[in-house]
Design an enzyme around this catalytic site. Structure first.
Site, PDB file in Angstrom:
ATOM      1  N   SER A 167     -10.059   2.992 -17.049  1.00  0.00           N
ATOM      2  CA  SER A 167     -11.333   3.016 -16.536  1.00  0.00           C
ATOM      3  C   SER A 167     -12.105   4.689 -17.223  1.00  0.00           C
ATOM      4  O   SER A 167     -12.677   4.643 -17.035  1.00  0.00           O
ATOM      5  CB  SER A 167     -11.116   3.397 -14.933  1.00  0.00           C
ATOM      6  OG  SER A 167     -10.167   4.784 -14.871  1.00  0.00           O
ATOM      7  N   VAL A 198      -0.206   4.503   5.451  1.00  0.00           N
ATOM      8  CA  VAL A 198      -1.975   3.801   5.281  1.00  0.00           C
ATOM      9  C   VAL A 198      -1.248   2.783   6.655  1.00  0.00           C
ATOM     10  O   VAL A 198      -2.372   2.173   7.490  1.00  0.00           O
ATOM     11  CB  VAL A 198      -1.958   2.983   4.546  1.00  0.00           C
ATOM     12  CG1 VAL A 198      -2.413   3.410   3.399  1.00  0.00           C
ATOM     13  CG2 VAL A 198      -1.269   1.532   4.538  1.00  0.00           C
ATOM     14  N   GLY A 199      -0.263   2.219   7.789  1.00  0.00           N
ATOM     15  CA  GLY A 199      -0.210   1.632   8.810  1.00  0.00           C
ATOM     16  C   GLY A 199       0.555   0.540   8.531  1.00  0.00           C
ATOM     17  O   GLY A 199       0.272  -0.464   9.945  1.00  0.00           O
ATOM     18  N   LYS A 200       1.050  -0.236   7.383  1.00  0.00           N
ATOM     19  CA  LYS A 200       2.091  -1.212   7.423  1.00  0.00           C
ATOM     20  C   LYS A 200       2.724  -1.374   8.933  1.00  0.00           C
ATOM     21  O   LYS A 200       2.431  -2.432   8.664  1.00  0.00           O
ATOM     22  CB  LYS A 200       1.728  -1.311   5.948  1.00  0.00           C
ATOM     23  CG  LYS A 200       1.603  -0.733   4.972  1.00  0.00           C
ATOM     24  CD  LYS A 200       2.286  -1.242   3.722  1.00  0.00           C
ATOM     25  CE  LYS A 200       3.789   0.262   3.137  1.00  0.00           C
ATOM     26  NZ  LYS A 200       3.507   1.322   3.482  1.00  0.00           N
ATOM     27  N   THR A 201       3.235  -0.659   8.361  1.00  0.00           N
ATOM     28  CA  THR A 201       5.043  -0.865   9.853  1.00  0.00           C
ATOM     29  C   THR A 201       4.330  -1.042  11.512  1.00  0.00           C
ATOM     30  O   THR A 201       4.488  -2.109  11.846  1.00  0.00           O
ATOM     31  CB  THR A 201       5.699   0.090   9.335  1.00  0.00           C
ATOM     32  OG1 THR A 201       6.705  -0.165   8.408  1.00  0.00           O
ATOM     33  CG2 THR A 201       6.771  -0.569  10.513  1.00  0.00           C
ATOM     34  N   LYS A 221     -13.379   5.719  -5.675  1.00  0.00           N
ATOM     35  CA  LYS A 221     -14.155   6.690  -6.686  1.00  0.00           C
ATOM     36  C   LYS A 221     -15.506   7.130  -6.311  1.00  0.00           C
ATOM     37  O   LYS A 221     -15.330   8.481  -6.579  1.00  0.00           O
ATOM     38  CB  LYS A 221     -14.180   5.855  -8.667  1.00  0.00           C
ATOM     39  CG  LYS A 221     -12.884   5.610  -8.861  1.00  0.00           C
ATOM     40  CD  LYS A 221     -13.093   4.770 -10.384  1.00  0.00           C
ATOM     41  CE  LYS A 221     -11.674   3.940 -10.558  1.00  0.00           C
ATOM     42  NZ  LYS A 221     -11.579   3.740 -12.027  1.00  0.00           N
ATOM     43  N   GLY A 262       0.587  -1.043  -0.381  1.00  0.00           N
ATOM     44  CA  GLY A 262      -0.011  -0.184   0.274  1.00  0.00           C
ATOM     45  C   GLY A 262       1.096   1.512  -0.209  1.00  0.00           C
ATOM     46  O   GLY A 262       2.272   1.153   0.160  1.00  0.00           O
ATOM     47  N   PRO A 263       0.371   2.574  -0.450  1.00  0.00           N
ATOM     48  CA  PRO A 263       0.592   3.150  -0.417  1.00  0.00           C
ATOM     49  C   PRO A 263       1.717   4.297   1.167  1.00  0.00           C
ATOM     50  O   PRO A 263       1.053   3.667   1.873  1.00  0.00           O
ATOM     51  CB  PRO A 263       0.241   4.698  -0.692  1.00  0.00           C
ATOM     52  CG  PRO A 263      -1.461   4.337  -0.395  1.00  0.00           C
ATOM     53  CD  PRO A 263      -1.088   2.743  -0.663  1.00  0.00           C
ATOM     54  N   PRO A 264       2.596   4.970   1.022  1.00  0.00           N
ATOM     55  CA  PRO A 264       2.725   5.440   2.474  1.00  0.00           C
ATOM     56  C   PRO A 264       2.292   6.057   3.792  1.00  0.00           C
ATOM     57  O   PRO A 264       1.063   6.737   2.889  1.00  0.00           O
ATOM     58  CB  PRO A 264       4.588   6.433   1.802  1.00  0.00           C
ATOM     59  CG  PRO A 264       4.746   6.031   0.313  1.00  0.00           C
ATOM     60  CD  PRO A 264       3.191   5.766   0.298  1.00  0.00           C
TER      61      PRO A 264
END
Length: 816
Positions: free
Chosen positions: A692, A370-373, A735, A366-368
């Site tokens: 899209s 977002v709480g991965k770590t 969207k 995911g993008p920076p």
């Protein structure tokens, strides 16, 4: 005999001087002294520049009472300073300047202005003094000069030229001022000498300080001599001790080494470890017994044995698995993230039923922000295990993963084994951060080395080059994080279970800010006991107008900025203490300034050739306005707006669809030969790409060619084929959120995406009418104003465009 010396302009001594002021920290400037100083404070730099430009390079230098004060006030400065002249100034690359000052004469401050403004100024009164020569002063001068020579003999840092120059002075005041810059004294003592106006008494103080310094140097010399003798004695004892050890070794009485080997073997017997590792360690200890300690190989083998004995081979940290407690911890730490949480709870449930289960290999993409770590840390807390984090960003050496072979100088195990030694557990939660940031060079491919680490079918026997033993990594819960899958090799992706975290919706960001971030920043900025009420509207305004991101990192920064400004208001205005401070949608701009982000909104009225699309970006969904303009020409088509290859292909596919069905729309078969078409997507500075926008581009083209306006309350998304089929798209919830934010009431989506509506919040679906279509004909009937299938696909009976030369005849009437 006496002489008056103050300034090069003694006529000014009767009236105060108005000069720029520069405060000094732990430095005292004396008349007739030349001192270089490095200046970094902005106020001091401005004072120097003003002195050069407006005051003939003269500036008033005065010392601070407390050197730790960054912005001193009038009470923080001494009363007596030195009017000095700027001899040289050199600007350095880091923004500081190096200035060479020459002290001119003493002066006393009478008034200071501008300490909080651009340039501090001071009104100073010159302090004249009469330097006399009497028999008593002459005697004092001589003993002081003798003491100076003694000081220079023990202090080798004083230059001979300086000693000769000072020795030629015979006036007590001048002699005292010339000696003081060379003494290693506290600035408070130097200030007392500067404030002493009587020359003889000033020189008496200097003579006393000289004698103290000479005594200190004598003591230092004695201490150094004593320490040197002690070191020589220690070296002698060490040498004799080594000789004694050698004698014992020759006699076979080397008891110290034997006890050391015995201790190693006892530690080995007490450890729970695989039989192969135990035998290897015992074999290496046997080698140590046979190799003399002075050998280089002895140290290599000893380090290897220490590593084997320090690893947690079978040391497991297991706690009681409580699914409900784990779910509570995950929900406390993170809002949303439904899929990762479900996968963790599934693993814990299986582990509660099975004695041993191989650790999963999860990859959070995911993008920076977002709480991965941080999610990895919460997983470790929920499981009651140790947490290890290893950043792989910039790693390009395979040895960082597998370790170095023992033949290399300074060889060590890889980062995986080193981390396990640090946590003393063989089943931690192991986070491999930024796995997509690894690179490759001549030292090997670290991503290939990770294949064995992250393969559940191989990592039970991971081989580190340094250990040269199989180590079981299958009990470790590996979690990898990445911003994008594009740079991760496919074989490595195949080893991992990919869980995408696309980012937070606006509603989720609002909840995170209200429940987590606000309380965190209030405490971090000293406002835990202050009543700060930030409304939901204020948070939404910050999200919409001041951040553009998928995560919440910038949102937290903006909330922190609001808290800092509130803290400053409370400190400056004591009347606000104990009062409630409200941050609302209307006043949030006073805290954060001009909005930084602009989101697209729908048009005010239906327009010809202008259609609203929906796009997915890495920071969320956005409205995408597509404009089409027709001009007389020769069939050229121009596409602008920094579109990617996929969107340019979509535009050409839409035009081909229109040409293939031109007769149904009432267009001549060669209409495209007489007109130039310009397709433009505004905000061209933002790269746009993705499959899209086909239906949006086709609708805009048909609207322009038929001169029929497009409904301004309708937005659409979907890709088309040359036959007009509408294909499914991704990022539907982002969207729809963009459409909701832009005031769109009707959204057209592909029929194949109807199942994805389950992931869209109910609050958004209530405000938006969703229409699912599977063909472009259905899109046109719903998007174009006052049209239906009967009127749109009627051939040439009803509709006539404004540019009638593009049609087969001009017998049709423009709809109202």
């Amino acid at each position: 005999m006496s002489t008056l010396y103050t300034s090069s302009r003694p006529e000014e001594s009767d009236s105060p001087l108005h000069l720029p002021l520069m405060s000094l920290r732990e430095v005292v400037m004396f008349p007739r002294a030349i001192i270089p100083l490095f200046v970094g404070r902005k106020s001091s730099i401005r004072a120097i520049e003003t002195a050069i430009e407006e005051h003939g390079k003269e500036i008033f230098l005065v010392a601070q009472r407390d050197a730790n004060i960054e912005t001193p006030q009038t009470g923080d400065l001494y009363d007596v300073g030195t009017v000095s002249k700027i001899l040289q100034m050199l600007k350095l690359p880091d923004g500081t300047i190096k200035v060479l000052f020459e002290g001119l004469y003493r002066a006393r401050v009478s008034d200071i202005t501008g300490l909080d403004s651009a340039v501090p100024m001071a009104d100073v009164a010159v302090l004249p003094e009469v330097d006399t020569q009497t028999a008593e002063s002459e005697a004092l001068v001589r003993v002081t000069q003798d003491a100076l020579k003694e000081y220079a003999r023990i202090n080798q840092k004083m230059a001979k030229e300086s000693i000769l120059a000072i020795s030629s002075l015979h006036y007590p005041g001048r002699l005292a001022d010339s000696i003081m810059p060379h003494l290693r004294l506290d600035f408070q003592k130097k200030q007392t000498v500067l404030e002493e106006l009587h020359p003889v008494e000033r020189l008496e103080k200097v003579y006393a300080f000289l004698q103290e310094e000479i005594e200190v140097y004598d003591l230092e010399r004695k201490i150094k001599s004593r320490v040197k003798k002690q070191m020589e004695r220690n070296q002698k004892e060490y040498y004799l001790g080594e000789q004694l050890k050698a004698i014992h070794k020759e006699m076979g009485h080397d008891h110290d080494l034997q006890s050391e080997f015995q201790e190693l073997e006892e530690t080995l017997d007490a450890m729970d470890m695989p039989q192969e590792a135990r035998e290897r360690a015992r074999e290496e200890i046997g080698k140590l017994r046979r190799i003399p300690p002075s050998s280089a190989e002895h140290g290599v083998i000893r380090n290897y044995v220490d590593w084997i004995l320090s690893l947690p081979w079978n040391r497991i940290r297991e706690g009681e698995i409580d699914i409900h407690a784990a779910q509570k911890i995950l929900d406390e730490d993170h809002y949303g993230l439904k899929k990762p949480k479900e996968r963790i709870l599934e693993y814990l449930a299986v582990q509660a039923l099975v004695d041993k289960v191989k650790g999963p290999i999860l990859c959070l993409v995911g993008p920076p922000g977002v709480g991965k770590t941080s999610l990895s840390k919460s997983i470790a807390r929920a499981m009651g295990r140790e947490f290890v984090r290893l950043s792989l960003g910039g790693v390009r050496d395979e040895a960082e993963i597998r370790g170095h072979r023992r033949t290399y100088v300074g060889a060590l195990p890889g980062k995986i084994i080193q981390s396990l030694k640090r946590v003393s557990s063989s089943n931690p939660v192991f986070c491999l951060d930024e796995v997509d940031k690894m690179s490759t060079d001549f030292r090997g491919d670290p991503s290939a080395a990770l294949l064995e680490v992250l393969d559940p079918e191989q990592n039970y026997a991971f081989s580190d080059h340094y250990l040269d033993l199989d180590y079981d990594l299958s009990r470790i819960f590996f979690i990898t994080t990445a911003n994008s899958l594009a740079s991760i090799p496919e074989p490595l992706q195949d080893r991992m279970e990919i869980i995408e975290i696309p980012g937070y919706l606006e509603t989720e960001k609002t909840c995170i800010a209200m429940d987590f971030l606000l309380a965190k920043q209030l405490e971090a900025n000293g406002l835990a006991n202050v009543s700060v009420n930030m409304s939901k509207g204020a948070v939404q305004e910050i999200i919409r107008r001041y951040t553009r991101e998928a995560g919440v990192r910038n949102l937290e920064r903006e909330i922190a900025s609001v808290c800092r400004k509130i803290a400053r208001r409370i400190v400056e205005d004591k009347s606000l203490e104990g009062k409630s401070i409200a941050v609302t949608k209307t006043n949030v701009r006073s805290y954060l300034g001009v909005p930084k982000v602009r989101h697209e909104v729908g048009e005010d009225k239906p327009l010809v050739g202008v259609c609203t699309g929906l796009a997915w970006t890495r920071v969320g969904g956005e409205l995408l306005l597509v404009e089409v303009a027709l001009m007389p020409g020769s069939g050229k088509i121009e596409i602008t707006g920094k579109l990617g290859d996929v969107m340019q292909e979509s535009a050409r596919a839409a035009l081909s669809y229109i040409r293939s069905r031109g007769e149904m729309f009432g267009l001549r078969s060669d209409f495209y030969k007489e007109v130039d078409i310009h397709v433009h997507v505004p905000e061209g500075a933002t790269p746009k790409d993705g499959p899209s926008a086909g239906v949006t581009l086709a609708t805009s083209l048909i609207s322009a060619l038929l001169h029929i306006p497009v409904r301004n309350d309708v937005a659409m998304t979907g890709e088309i084929t040359l036959r007009g089929r509408v294909l499914p798209i991704g990022g539907l919830r982002e969207k729809l959120l963009a459409a909701h934010r832009g005031g769109i009431k009707n959204v057209i989506i592909p029929a194949d995406n109807e199942a994805d509506l389950k992931e869209v919040p109910e609050a958004i679906l209530k405000d938006i009418e969703i229409t699912c279509v599977d063909h472009l004909d259905d899109v046109l009937c719903r998007a174009l104003v006052n049209t239906s299938a009967e009127t749109l696909f009627c051939g040439k009976e009803h509709i006539v465009p404004l540019a009638s030369t593009l049609f087969q005849d001009d017998t049709r009437v423009q709809p109202q």
